[in-house]
Design an enzyme around this catalytic site. Sequence first.
Site, PDB file in Angstrom:
ATOM      1  N   ASP A  14       0.880  -1.158   0.000  1.00 57.02           N
ATOM      2  CA  ASP A  14       0.000   0.000   0.000  1.00 57.02           C
ATOM      3  C   ASP A  14       0.930   1.224   0.000  1.00 57.02           C
ATOM      4  O   ASP A  14       2.127   1.093   0.273  1.00 57.02           O
ATOM      5  CB  ASP A  14      -0.854  -0.065   1.283  1.00 57.02           C
ATOM      6  CG  ASP A  14      -1.538   1.240   1.593  1.00 57.02           C
ATOM      7  OD1 ASP A  14      -2.222   1.771   0.697  1.00 57.02           O
ATOM      8  OD2 ASP A  14      -1.385   1.737   2.737  1.00 57.02           O
ATOM      9  N   ASP A  63      -1.595  -0.649   6.079  1.00 54.66           N
ATOM     10  CA  ASP A  63      -1.853  -0.161   7.439  1.00 54.66           C
ATOM     11  C   ASP A  63      -3.331  -0.202   7.825  1.00 54.66           C
ATOM     12  O   ASP A  63      -3.668   0.172   8.951  1.00 54.66           O
ATOM     13  CB  ASP A  63      -1.348   1.277   7.586  1.00 54.66           C
ATOM     14  CG  ASP A  63      -2.155   2.243   6.740  1.00 54.66           C
ATOM     15  OD1 ASP A  63      -2.200   2.055   5.498  1.00 54.66           O
ATOM     16  OD2 ASP A  63      -2.772   3.154   7.304  1.00 54.66           O
ATOM     17  N   ASP A  68      -0.081   4.996   1.242  1.00 59.54           N
ATOM     18  CA  ASP A  68      -0.269   5.922   2.366  1.00 59.54           C
ATOM     19  C   ASP A  68      -0.132   5.224   3.725  1.00 59.54           C
ATOM     20  O   ASP A  68      -0.828   4.248   4.008  1.00 59.54           O
ATOM     21  CB  ASP A  68      -1.651   6.574   2.285  1.00 59.54           C
ATOM     22  CG  ASP A  68      -1.836   7.413   1.025  1.00 59.54           C
ATOM     23  OD1 ASP A  68      -0.836   7.757   0.370  1.00 59.54           O
ATOM     24  OD2 ASP A  68      -3.004   7.729   0.703  1.00 59.54           O
TER      25      ASP A  68
HETATM   26 MG    MG Z   1      -2.660   3.097   3.767  1.00 56.44          MG
END
Ligand code: MG
Length: 186
Positions: free
Chosen positions: A22, A147, A24
Amino acid sequence: MSPSALSSSESAGHMPKLVCFDLDYTLWDLWIDTHITPPIRRKGDAVNSLQDRHGTELGFYAQVPEILSELKRRDIHVAAASRTHAPDLAREALGLLLVPGQGKDDLVKAVTFFQTMEIYPGSKLRHFKSIHKKTGIAYSEMLFFDDEARNKEVESLGVTMCLVRNGVDRKVFERGLAEWRKRNGK
Ligand SMILES: [Mg+2]
């Protein structure tokens, strides 16, 4: 590659065929669609550092470049899967960001590490179905760092997802590899 051929910091043991990240709060510590205002630019050959209109800095977490470099050296397919609402800006950032390459003093654009990029809003099931279709790599051979716990839904496909809390670093990378090996009996 035999373990003896690895440098001391590299991971020994079975490796997945594909590692996906991922963006961000996994590779960099911001939401690109919320915190970054175009235009973005790089000061000369600044390493791992871009700035937006207001001077907000954008760059990978410190140990990310060496991890990407290791994956490339070991011929492991690297992918990005992001559901950002600013896909063009994310691609532009990866195309501008300079990180160390394979050779001494080499600098390369971060985008050159990513063989497959799926960057658009929506469920990451779609991102992974597309990665699978494009690469032909089995889901069980994929390790994903992200995350957001909701993206664990990709594990229904057979992907292993490692939940990241403060960005990817060497320790998190090793934890992800351990989770992938355990899940796949490697
Ligand atoms: Mg993320």
